[in-house]
Design an enzyme around this catalytic site. Structure first.
Site, PDB file in Angstrom:
ATOM      1  N   GLY A 255       0.861  -1.188   0.000  1.00 44.75           N
ATOM      2  CA  GLY A 255       0.000   0.000   0.000  1.00 44.75           C
ATOM      3  C   GLY A 255       0.897   1.237   0.000  1.00 44.75           C
ATOM      4  O   GLY A 255       2.101   1.156  -0.281  1.00 44.75           O
TER       5      GLY A 255
ATOM      6  N   TYR B   9      -8.262   2.417  -2.560  1.00 42.69           N
ATOM      7  CA  TYR B   9      -9.665   2.825  -2.496  1.00 42.69           C
ATOM      8  C   TYR B   9      -9.892   4.151  -1.767  1.00 42.69           C
ATOM      9  O   TYR B   9     -11.036   4.605  -1.669  1.00 42.69           O
ATOM     10  CB  TYR B   9     -10.510   1.720  -1.847  1.00 42.69           C
ATOM     11  CG  TYR B   9     -10.441   0.449  -2.657  1.00 42.69           C
ATOM     12  CD1 TYR B   9     -11.211   0.309  -3.798  1.00 42.69           C
ATOM     13  CD2 TYR B   9      -9.562  -0.578  -2.312  1.00 42.69           C
ATOM     14  CE1 TYR B   9     -11.123  -0.839  -4.570  1.00 42.69           C
ATOM     15  CE2 TYR B   9      -9.475  -1.729  -3.081  1.00 42.69           C
ATOM     16  CZ  TYR B   9     -10.256  -1.855  -4.210  1.00 42.69           C
ATOM     17  OH  TYR B   9     -10.161  -2.968  -4.990  1.00 42.69           O
TER      18      TYR B   9
ATOM     19  N   GLY C 205     -11.106  10.462  -0.152  1.00 44.45           N
ATOM     20  CA  GLY C 205     -11.085  11.863   0.276  1.00 44.45           C
ATOM     21  C   GLY C 205      -9.774  12.565  -0.014  1.00 44.45           C
ATOM     22  O   GLY C 205      -9.734  13.550  -0.762  1.00 44.45           O
TER      23      GLY C 205
ATOM     24  N   GLU D 226     -12.844  18.155   5.749  1.00 39.97           N
ATOM     25  CA  GLU D 226     -13.567  16.968   6.224  1.00 39.97           C
ATOM     26  C   GLU D 226     -13.810  17.100   7.720  1.00 39.97           C
ATOM     27  O   GLU D 226     -13.246  17.987   8.371  1.00 39.97           O
ATOM     28  CB  GLU D 226     -12.753  15.702   5.907  1.00 39.97           C
ATOM     29  CG  GLU D 226     -12.633  15.455   4.408  1.00 39.97           C
ATOM     30  CD  GLU D 226     -11.905  14.178   4.054  1.00 39.97           C
ATOM     31  OE1 GLU D 226     -11.093  13.700   4.871  1.00 39.97           O
ATOM     32  OE2 GLU D 226     -12.145  13.652   2.966  1.00 39.97           O
TER      33      GLU D 226
ATOM     34  N   HIS E 147     -17.057   3.811   9.397  1.00 36.92           N
ATOM     35  CA  HIS E 147     -17.360   4.935   8.507  1.00 36.92           C
ATOM     36  C   HIS E 147     -18.872   5.087   8.469  1.00 36.92           C
ATOM     37  O   HIS E 147     -19.587   4.114   8.270  1.00 36.92           O
ATOM     38  CB  HIS E 147     -16.804   4.704   7.103  1.00 36.92           C
ATOM     39  CG  HIS E 147     -16.729   5.972   6.320  1.00 36.92           C
ATOM     40  ND1 HIS E 147     -17.839   6.605   5.841  1.00 36.92           N
ATOM     41  CD2 HIS E 147     -15.678   6.745   5.968  1.00 36.92           C
ATOM     42  CE1 HIS E 147     -17.475   7.713   5.220  1.00 36.92           C
ATOM     43  NE2 HIS E 147     -16.171   7.818   5.283  1.00 36.92           N
TER      44      HIS E 147
ATOM     45  N   ARG F 102     -16.426  11.358  12.805  1.00 37.22           N
ATOM     46  CA  ARG F 102     -17.067  10.142  12.304  1.00 37.22           C
ATOM     47  C   ARG F 102     -17.763   9.321  13.389  1.00 37.22           C
ATOM     48  O   ARG F 102     -18.822   8.757  13.137  1.00 37.22           O
ATOM     49  CB  ARG F 102     -16.010   9.243  11.672  1.00 37.22           C
ATOM     50  CG  ARG F 102     -15.654   9.701  10.328  1.00 37.22           C
ATOM     51  CD  ARG F 102     -14.625   8.812   9.725  1.00 37.22           C
ATOM     52  NE  ARG F 102     -14.246   9.453   8.466  1.00 37.22           N
ATOM     53  CZ  ARG F 102     -13.249   9.076   7.724  1.00 37.22           C
ATOM     54  NH1 ARG F 102     -12.515   8.056   8.087  1.00 37.22           N
ATOM     55  NH2 ARG F 102     -12.978   9.700   6.608  1.00 37.22           N
TER      56      ARG F 102
ATOM     57  N   HIS G 184     -14.209   0.524   9.138  1.00 34.61           N
ATOM     58  CA  HIS G 184     -13.439   1.276   8.147  1.00 34.61           C
ATOM     59  C   HIS G 184     -11.953   1.336   8.453  1.00 34.61           C
ATOM     60  O   HIS G 184     -11.121   1.214   7.564  1.00 34.61           O
ATOM     61  CB  HIS G 184     -14.008   2.688   8.114  1.00 34.61           C
ATOM     62  CG  HIS G 184     -13.428   3.567   7.062  1.00 34.61           C
ATOM     63  ND1 HIS G 184     -13.448   3.232   5.735  1.00 34.61           N
ATOM     64  CD2 HIS G 184     -12.813   4.778   7.138  1.00 34.61           C
ATOM     65  CE1 HIS G 184     -12.878   4.196   5.025  1.00 34.61           C
ATOM     66  NE2 HIS G 184     -12.480   5.138   5.861  1.00 34.61           N
TER      67      HIS G 184
ATOM     68  N   ARG H  93      -9.616   8.342  14.752  1.00 36.49           N
ATOM     69  CA  ARG H  93      -8.785   8.885  13.669  1.00 36.49           C
ATOM     70  C   ARG H  93      -9.496  10.058  12.996  1.00 36.49           C
ATOM     71  O   ARG H  93     -10.661   9.956  12.635  1.00 36.49           O
ATOM     72  CB  ARG H  93      -8.537   7.808  12.621  1.00 36.49           C
ATOM     73  CG  ARG H  93      -7.838   8.315  11.378  1.00 36.49           C
ATOM     74  CD  ARG H  93      -7.767   7.245  10.324  1.00 36.49           C
ATOM     75  NE  ARG H  93      -9.024   7.069   9.661  1.00 36.49           N
ATOM     76  CZ  ARG H  93      -9.230   7.253   8.350  1.00 36.49           C
ATOM     77  NH1 ARG H  93      -8.233   7.638   7.585  1.00 36.49           N
ATOM     78  NH2 ARG H  93     -10.398   7.053   7.813  1.00 36.49           N
TER      79      ARG H  93
HETATM   80  C1  LIG Z   1     -12.662   2.948   1.100  1.00 34.37           C
HETATM   81  C2  LIG Z   1     -11.580   3.620   1.902  1.00 34.37           C
HETATM   82  C3  LIG Z   1     -11.404   5.002   1.793  1.00 34.37           C
HETATM   83  C4  LIG Z   1     -10.400   5.635   2.523  1.00 34.37           C
HETATM   84  N1  LIG Z   1     -10.176   6.988   2.354  1.00 34.37           N
HETATM   85  C5  LIG Z   1      -9.121   7.568   2.968  1.00 34.37           C
HETATM   86  C6  LIG Z   1      -8.785   8.926   2.706  1.00 34.37           C
HETATM   87  O1  LIG Z   1      -9.422   9.605   1.902  1.00 34.37           O
HETATM   88  N2  LIG Z   1      -7.718   9.454   3.358  1.00 34.37           N
HETATM   89  C7  LIG Z   1      -6.961   8.741   4.242  1.00 34.37           C
HETATM   90  O2  LIG Z   1      -6.003   9.278   4.803  1.00 34.37           O
HETATM   91  N3  LIG Z   1      -7.256   7.445   4.499  1.00 34.37           N
HETATM   92  C8  LIG Z   1      -8.301   6.853   3.876  1.00 34.37           C
HETATM   93  N4  LIG Z   1      -8.580   5.535   4.127  1.00 34.37           N
HETATM   94  C9  LIG Z   1      -7.670   4.779   5.000  1.00 34.37           C
HETATM   95  C10 LIG Z   1      -6.385   4.520   4.232  1.00 34.37           C
HETATM   96  O3  LIG Z   1      -6.691   4.219   2.892  1.00 34.37           O
HETATM   97  C11 LIG Z   1      -5.611   3.356   4.834  1.00 34.37           C
HETATM   98  O4  LIG Z   1      -5.445   3.546   6.199  1.00 34.37           O
HETATM   99  C12 LIG Z   1      -4.220   3.269   4.207  1.00 34.37           C
HETATM  100  O5  LIG Z   1      -4.338   3.216   2.812  1.00 34.37           O
HETATM  101  C13 LIG Z   1      -3.486   2.050   4.707  1.00 34.37           C
HETATM  102  O6  LIG Z   1      -2.340   1.907   3.924  1.00 34.37           O
HETATM  103  P1  LIG Z   1      -1.314   0.750   4.236  1.00 34.37           P
HETATM  104  O7  LIG Z   1      -0.208   0.928   3.265  1.00 34.37           O
HETATM  105  O8  LIG Z   1      -1.020   0.728   5.675  1.00 34.37           O
HETATM  106  O9  LIG Z   1      -2.156  -0.590   3.921  1.00 34.37           O
HETATM  107  P2  LIG Z   1      -2.926  -1.070   2.608  1.00 34.37           P
HETATM  108  O10 LIG Z   1      -3.031  -0.014   1.579  1.00 34.37           O
HETATM  109  O11 LIG Z   1      -4.183  -1.712   3.060  1.00 34.37           O
HETATM  110  O12 LIG Z   1      -1.954  -2.186   2.029  1.00 34.37           O
HETATM  111  C14 LIG Z   1      -1.716  -3.368   2.736  1.00 34.37           C
HETATM  112  C15 LIG Z   1      -0.791  -4.227   1.904  1.00 34.37           C
HETATM  113  O13 LIG Z   1      -0.339  -5.322   2.679  1.00 34.37           O
HETATM  114  C16 LIG Z   1      -0.453  -6.520   1.941  1.00 34.37           C
HETATM  115  N5  LIG Z   1      -0.581  -7.618   2.889  1.00 34.37           N
HETATM  116  C17 LIG Z   1      -1.422  -7.742   3.928  1.00 34.37           C
HETATM  117  N6  LIG Z   1      -1.193  -8.894   4.595  1.00 34.37           N
HETATM  118  C18 LIG Z   1      -0.175  -9.510   3.943  1.00 34.37           C
HETATM  119  C19 LIG Z   1       0.506 -10.721   4.128  1.00 34.37           C
HETATM  120  N7  LIG Z   1       0.209 -11.584   5.116  1.00 34.37           N
HETATM  121  N8  LIG Z   1       1.486 -11.051   3.259  1.00 34.37           N
HETATM  122  C20 LIG Z   1       1.806 -10.228   2.232  1.00 34.37           C
HETATM  123  N9  LIG Z   1       1.196  -9.055   2.017  1.00 34.37           N
HETATM  124  C21 LIG Z   1       0.211  -8.692   2.868  1.00 34.37           C
HETATM  125  C22 LIG Z   1      -1.635  -6.291   1.042  1.00 34.37           C
HETATM  126  O14 LIG Z   1      -1.617  -7.191  -0.036  1.00 34.37           O
HETATM  127  C23 LIG Z   1      -1.418  -4.835   0.657  1.00 34.37           C
HETATM  128  O15 LIG Z   1      -0.470  -4.760  -0.372  1.00 34.37           O
HETATM  129  C24 LIG Z   1      -9.579   4.878   3.402  1.00 34.37           C
HETATM  130  C25 LIG Z   1      -9.777   3.500   3.522  1.00 34.37           C
HETATM  131  C26 LIG Z   1     -10.753   2.871   2.769  1.00 34.37           C
HETATM  132  C27 LIG Z   1     -10.925   1.394   2.889  1.00 34.37           C
END
Ligand SMILES: Cc1cc2nc3c(=O)[nH]c(=O)nc-3n(C[C@H](O)[C@H](O)[C@H](O)COP(=O)(O)OP(=O)(O)OC[C@H]3O[C@@H](n4cnc5c(N)ncnc54)[C@H](O)[C@@H]3O)c2cc1C
Length: 533
Positions: free
Chosen positions: A17, A48, A51, A121, A244, A290, A351, A386
């Site tokens: 991510g 996804y 915002g 927001e 959410h 929220r 969420h 959050r």
């Molecule tokens: C619909 C939606 C809208 C949102 N809108 C906003 C917004 O507008 N602004 C904001 O700040 N936040 C928003 N959020 C929250 C934000 O998107 C997330 O908190 C953030 O993207 C998390 O990023 P991350 O890199 O930590 O994890 P993620 O983007 O969830 O990525 C996790 C990664 O880990 C990998 N993974 C997981 N477990 C394993 C495993 N066992 N082995 C190998 N790989 C694994 C997955 O495949 C993925 O690649 C939103 C969330 C959602 C769901």
């Protein structure tokens, strides 16, 4: 029996991510990096996000105000130092994204100058959200994915699940073992492989899939939290799950989110009879944080016995709506709903996981050379709730600070030893996959019912009893049968569910996202809930 395979890398990042990719791209000019992703590289909550990202870009705004708003949203238990660290590094980290080619929406001022269009927001006292229309996550994630694929020092393993972390047998000067590698499940070959690494970064996202209704994609199964816990790391604040308020209520689109920016731009929340209800619950109306909005919707739904409430922005000009929310408009049209003409049915859904693996300011966990960044971590930023658009920011700031620390320290870390191979000699193929399927449904349903928006001690204890039964069953299953994706995720989700309920039982008050009928008031002195393995 499948043969195990050994791989070696200096830095293993688990998760692709915004947290994992930003760390990888910061490290790649200096080191070889391996990234593991459970699905395709771009799949995750980051993709996804709608915002946007909070950062102070307006002269009328200030870092102090961003800090203040975050502390208020966090309901008194944010760690101020972490909030200040993140808010003061926000602009640099967003600028880094811009330098990588990420496009944020701009506007031309009356003076003819082009500047970033900032949206507002819930909880923010200023317009400070940079965004790319209503699909910010997609723009950020796909830009970083393209850069990662093109970088010669980044080695990508898609469709690999990290199963468990491996610690050294010997301890370091502090008396703790260090991280030396991980067992990973190659989903295509259906075999467990071993990766030795000097440093591992968990960037596995949150655990909202523990609930029946969620806005999150399938990958959000709390794997990183469970793996870190099994490796001996402390976790904190897992009782604070953000619901959410406005997930689309539609049989063909269960996970689709209607961004908070809609309310920021004037949308109203309405009962089925068309009357507004937020002014009855909070002076800030639809712009209340929220948790307040989700609780109000839950309350109105239960009071009226209604399946859903409604979000209505149809009083705004149609062109304004289509320009600001093109992706949402198109998605809803495809489902037969017109945002410009009618109220849209909504319900709250799980969420965001506010708690996680405890880390310091460099993203380091309790285990030496093991980092946790992004939603998997607990940095102290979110406290009991959050604030919108702070989480992508947290991913970026800790992606950067963890990378900086790794660059500073990696040359002093010994090579990882040769690791023991995964032992499959006593397991066989399962002929009872239905057990896993059943347990998945059971867990997610009772977590929704007993550990949802409104809790009580009785409900939490009931949930914990069921979790213990499931743990026993899953443990037996795991010990006897070959692993599968569903089994790995279920094992982790049940572990995280246990930690969530234990945290909730420890908190003898209602604060932020944790609301319990047995302790409806705030305690005078409170802090994070910390669990130690
Ligand atoms: C619909 C939606 C809208 C949102 N809108 C906003 C917004 O507008 N602004 C904001 O700040 N936040 C928003 N959020 C929250 C934000 O998107 C997330 O908190 C953030 O993207 C998390 O990023 P991350 O890199 O930590 O994890 P993620 O983007 O969830 O990525 C996790 C990664 O880990 C990998 N993974 C997981 N477990 C394993 C495993 N066992 N082995 C190998 N790989 C694994 C997955 O495949 C993925 O690649 C939103 C969330 C959602 C769901």
């Amino acid at each position: 029996m499948n043969a195990s395979t050994q791989h070696y890398t200096d830095i293993l990042i688990i998760g692709s991510g915004v947290a994992g990719l930003s760390a990888a791209l910061r490290l790649a000019p200096f080191h070889q990096v391996t990234i593991l992703s459970k699905s395709s590289l771009s799949e995750g909550a980051s993709y996804y996000a709608q915002g946007g990202i909070a950062a102070v870009f307006d002269n009328a705004d200030s870092i102090e105000s961003h800090v203040e708003d975050t502390l208020i949203a966090g309901a008194g238990i944010c760690e101020k130092e972490a909030v200040e660290f993140i808010a003061s590094n926000a602009k640099n980290c967003v600028q880094w994204l811009i330098d990588q080619g990420v496009l944020f929406d701009t506007e031309v001022t009356e003076a003819g100058e082009t500047q970033y269009h900032l949206t507002r927001e819930g909880g923010h006292s200023h317009r400070r959200i940079l965004h790319h229309a209503d699909a910010t996550g997609k723009e950020v994630e796909t830009t970083l994915v393209d850069l990662a694929f093109a970088h010669p020092n980044i080695h990508i393993k898609e469709r690999y699940n990290a199963v468990d972390l491996i610690l050294s047998n010997e301890t370091d000067t502090t008396g703790s073992p260090r991280i030396v590698g991980a067992y990973v499940w190659n989903r295509q070959k259906e075999q467990v492989e071993t990766i030795s690494a000097k440093t591992i970064v968990l960037a596995t996202g949150g655990a909202a899939k523990v609930y029946q209704y969620t806005t999150n994609p399938d990958i959000s199964s709390g794997d990183g939290i469970a793996m870190a816990w099994r490796a001996g790391c402390r976790v904190a604040n897992l009782e604070f799950n953000q619901f959410h308020p406005t997930c689309l209520f539609h049989p063909q689109a269960r996970n689709f989110l209607l961004t908070e920016a809609l309310r920021g731009e004037g949308a109203y929340l309405k009962r089925p009879d068309g009357s507004r209800f937020m002014p009855d619950h909070d002076d800030r109306g639809e712009l209340a944080p929220r948790d307040v909005v989700a609780l109000a919707i839950d309350h109105e739904m239960k009071r009226l016995g209604a399946d859903c409430m409604y979000l209505d922005i149809s009083h705004k000009p149609a062109d304004f709506i289509k320009n600001h929310f093109p992706m949402i408009y198109a998605k809803l049209i495809s489902l037969g709903l017109d945002l410009t003409k009618e109220p849209i049915p909504i319900v709250p859904a799980a969420h965001y996981t506010c708690g996680g693996v405890i880390v310091n300011q460099t993203g380091m966990t309790d285990v030496a050379n093991l980092y946790a960044i992004g939603e998997v971590s607990y940095t102290g930023l979110h406290g009991a709730n959050r604030m919108a658009s702070n989480s992508l920011l947290e991913c970026l700031v800790y992606g950067w600070s963890a990378a900086e620390n790794i660059i500073r320290t990696i040359n002093q870390i010994d090579e990882a030893p040769v690791l023991p191979e995964w032992d499959e000699s006593r397991v066989h193929n399962s002929d009872e996959q239905v057990v896993i399927q059943h347990n998945w449904h059971e867990l997610r349903l009772f977590m929704w019912d007993y550990m949802g928006i409104v809790r009580s001690t009785k409900r939490l204890e009931r949930a914990l009893r069921r979790i213990h039964l499931l743990q026993q069953e899953i443990h037996d299953y795991y010990a006897n049968f070959r692993i599968s994706n569903n089994l790995l995720e279920l094992r982790n989700l049940v572990q995280v569910a246990e930690l969530m309920v234990r945290c909730a039982l420890e908190r003898k008050e209602s604060r932020g996202l944790h609301y319990t009928l047995d302790y409806p008031n705030l305690l005078e002195h409170s802090g994070p809930t910390v669990l130690k393995p």
